[in-house]
Design an enzyme around this catalytic site. Structure first.
Site, mmCIF file in Angstrom:
data_model
loop_
_atom_site.group_PDB
_atom_site.id
_atom_site.type_symbol
_atom_site.label_atom_id
_atom_site.label_comp_id
_atom_site.label_asym_id
_atom_site.label_seq_id
_atom_site.Cartn_x
_atom_site.Cartn_y
_atom_site.Cartn_z
ATOM 1 N N ALA A 101 30.755 10.996 5.850
ATOM 2 C CA ALA A 101 30.979 10.903 7.299
ATOM 3 C C ALA A 101 31.479 12.257 7.780
ATOM 4 O O ALA A 101 31.826 13.121 6.984
ATOM 5 C CB ALA A 101 32.008 9.815 7.613
ATOM 6 N N LYS A 102 31.489 12.449 9.067
ATOM 7 C CA LYS A 102 32.057 13.665 9.654
ATOM 8 C C LYS A 102 32.374 13.361 11.108
ATOM 9 O O LYS A 102 31.708 12.534 11.736
ATOM 10 C CB LYS A 102 31.067 14.829 9.581
ATOM 11 C CG LYS A 102 31.732 16.198 9.588
ATOM 12 C CD LYS A 102 32.385 16.499 8.245
ATOM 13 C CE LYS A 102 32.938 17.902 8.179
ATOM 14 N NZ LYS A 102 33.445 18.224 6.846
#
Length: 411
Positions: A101-102
């Site tokens: 994720a980011k």
């Protein structure tokens, strides 16, 4: 080529080498969820201002999604998407049970007071608290954020869900952060370099190093290389660049930068053009700053024999091809800078168990993970007759593909 295009290109190349079914390939490329939120806060002067926040959750086949949150004016969905995808492959290469994720907020943290940053962080957390979680998605610090940012997220999240120290990593030690986390990415870079050099019958001691970027990662890498007898002969950051063919006294440079805030006027080295650092004569080049710094325009002039990618996406695909023809060995970012996420995993484990490790255990376990991952990459290189970048990508993608199929995904 931007980060998303380069990441997708590397993924597709790996998918072809692995012979992945086209439907599986497509499912691995598409993010699990993309979140966009408006964060409106009162500034200190009473005026209202609004910022756009993002969180891209790419894949959760191997475990909770994991990735940093950055505060930067140029945060945009494409960049966040590329970095979320990279985190998926990076976690798999390191063999830690996470997906990728980011996140980020499009703002300039330098223009905001501490209280404004706190309000912004709390509003962002309020908007995404039901989409992150200890076993769902675990944020961490990134560009423009730090342990204090994580403390605010932890506090705000805990108002909704009860005390949950494992919801973020990179926290202050007093709130359940791990010893060794601050140095983890830089230390992991050094362990990665040791594994690569050993493969070529070399060691850090006696070799020359040029380091671009002297922030958290670059300064720790430089310090640890210096301690091991490596000769750091050139260093640069946004304030300038310095060189000394006999080796720079890194502890002295750190003290100088801490007291003055700049590389300028450092007595133990000569100033140099920062752009020249990337093509400076050395054994090992370590880019620790921004992406895309090695490109078609300068790759042919690189004199280093080894490049350790401590930054995300520092080498354009065109530069990769030029460097390969020159015989330069490039250790890819999705492995070389995975020390940070690996120790984040250790922090998460410690928080869940409620049992903290001493720093020696953290560093020793990190070295084991980095060394094992390097040998796994080398095995993939031999299996698929490819370079280290494709060895790392085929390793990461194959692990995620296997997990996806074992969970019962119907092709």
């Amino acid at each position: 080529m931007n980060a998303l295009a380069a990441t997708s290109r590397n993924f597709r190349h790996a998918a072809r080498l692995l012979g992945l079914d086209s439907k599986v390939e497509m499912s691995l490329l598409i993010p699990f969820r993309e979140i966009k939120v408006e964060c409106t806060i009162p500034k200190d002067d009473g005026t209202l201002v609004s910022y756009v926040g993002f969180r891209v959750q790419h894949d959760n086949a191997r475990g909770p999604m994991k990735g940093g949150i950055r505060y930067h004016p140029e945060v945009d969905p494409d960049e966040v998407n590329a970095l979320a995808q990279l985190m998926t492959w990076k976690s798999a290469v390191a063999d830690i049970p996470y997906g990728g994720a980011k996140g980020g907020i499009g703002c300039n943290p330098g223009d905001l007071s501490k209280s404004e940053l706190e309000r912004l962080t709390r509003v962002f957390t309020q908007k995404i608290h039901d989409l992150i979680g200890v076993h769902t998605d675990v944020p961490a610090p990134d560009m423009g954020t730090n342990a204090q940012t994580m403390a605010w997220i932890l506090d705000e999240y805990s108002k909704f869900h009860g005390h949950s120290p494992a919801v973020v990593t990179g926290k202050p030690i007093d709130l359940g952060g791990s010893l060794g986390r601050e140095a983890a990415t830089g230390r992991g870079v050094v362990f990665a370099a040791e594994a690569l050099l050993a493969e070529h019958g070399k060691a850090i001691k006696g070799l020359t190093f040029a380091i671009q970027g002297f922030g958290n990662v670059g300064s720790w890498a430089a310090k640890l290389i210096h301690e091991r007898g490596g000769k750091v002969i050139a260093v640069s950051d946004i304030t300038g660049a310095v060189k000394n063919p006999n080796g720079i006294d890194i502890p002295e440079l750190l003290r100088h930068k801490e007291s003055t805030g700049s590389m300028k006027d450092f007595q133990g080295a000569d100033s140099m053009d920062a752009n020249e650092l990337l093509v400076h004569k050395c054994d090992v080049l370590i880019p620790c700053a921004l992406g895309g710094v090695l490109h078609r325009g300068n790759a042919a002039d690189v004199k280093a024999k080894f490049i350790i990618e401590a930054a995300n996406h520092p080498t354009d695909p065109e530069a990769d091809e030029i460097l390969a023809k020159k015989g330069v060995v490039v250790l890819p970012d999705i492995y070389a800078n995975s020390g940070g996420v690996t120790v984040s995993y250790f922090e998460w484990v410690q928080n869940i168990q409620g049992f903290m490790w001493d720093e020696q255990q953290v560093n020793r376990t990190l070295q084991n993970y980095m060394t094992r991952a390097f040998h796994n990459i080398k095995n993939m290189c031999q299996t698929h007759d490819c370079n280290l970048r494709m060895g790392a990508f085929t390793l990461g993608v194959s692990r995620v593909a296997r997990a996806t199929l074992l969970r019962g995904w119907e092709a």
